[in-house]
Motif scaffolding. Structure first.
Motif, mmCIF file in Angstrom:
data_model
loop_
_atom_site.group_PDB
_atom_site.id
_atom_site.type_symbol
_atom_site.label_atom_id
_atom_site.label_comp_id
_atom_site.label_asym_id
_atom_site.label_seq_id
_atom_site.Cartn_x
_atom_site.Cartn_y
_atom_site.Cartn_z
ATOM 1 N N GLU A 1 0.828 -1.219 0.000
ATOM 2 C CA GLU A 1 0.000 0.000 0.000
ATOM 3 C C GLU A 1 0.861 1.268 0.000
ATOM 4 N N TYR B 1 -1.584 3.670 -2.341
ATOM 5 C CA TYR B 1 -3.041 3.526 -2.395
ATOM 6 C C TYR B 1 -3.568 3.075 -1.036
ATOM 7 N N ARG C 1 -6.791 0.764 0.934
ATOM 8 C CA ARG C 1 -7.751 -0.328 0.757
ATOM 9 C C ARG C 1 -9.120 0.247 0.428
ATOM 10 N N ALA D 1 -11.009 -0.344 -3.080
ATOM 11 C CA ALA D 1 -10.061 -0.693 -4.138
ATOM 12 C C ALA D 1 -10.348 -2.081 -4.703
ATOM 13 N N CYS D 2 -9.873 -2.301 -5.903
ATOM 14 C CA CYS D 2 -9.964 -3.638 -6.493
ATOM 15 C C CYS D 2 -9.403 -4.647 -5.500
ATOM 16 N N GLU E 1 -14.036 -4.359 -7.434
ATOM 17 C CA GLU E 1 -14.031 -3.115 -6.666
ATOM 18 C C GLU E 1 -15.465 -2.715 -6.387
#
Length: 126
Positions: free
Chosen positions: A12, A17, A19, A30-31, A119
């Protein structure tokens, strides 16, 4: 206010990014795959999809939402001929909620053992 939700995955901060992110009453998840660390749950599409949806359910909860708040899912599969297995697992979770959704075949996911990635977007009712 912007709330960042982390899964604790080591990549991450490397990739940059979260979660999930909550801004106002919107939660974007997120995906998500069936990968937990080095382990992938299930070698078949149905089992992986079930695990993905279990993992997705955790993120909105951490942001103060629930699965009932999910308004959209996007499903990415490596073999569109497996759509029924993905759809069955999705329907078991979202059959009454019925968010809008898409299912798209992609060439590959980040790990060749993975066959589905999903997602979600949730909007928390005021």
């Amino acid at each position: 206010m912007r709330q960042l939700i982390s899964s604790g995955a080591p990549w991450e901060p490397i990739v940059g990014y979260s979660r999930a992110v909550r801004v106002g009453n919107v939660v974007e998840v997120a995906c998500t795959t069936a990968q937990d660390g080095d382990v992938v749950t299930g070698s078949d599409t149905y089992t992986q999809t079930k695990r993905v949806l279990e993992r997705i359910a955790m993120a909105p909860t951490q942001a103060g939402a629930s699965l009932e708040d999910v308004v959209r899912t996007r499903m990415f599969v490596t073999d569109i001929s497996q759509w029924e297995a993905v759809g069955r697992a999705h329907g078991e979770v979202f059959g009454e909620i019925r968010p809008v959704t898409s299912m798209v075949e992609v060439k590959a996911l980040i790990d060749p053992r993975l066959v589905v990635e999903i997602e979600a977007t949730a909007i928390i009712s005021a």
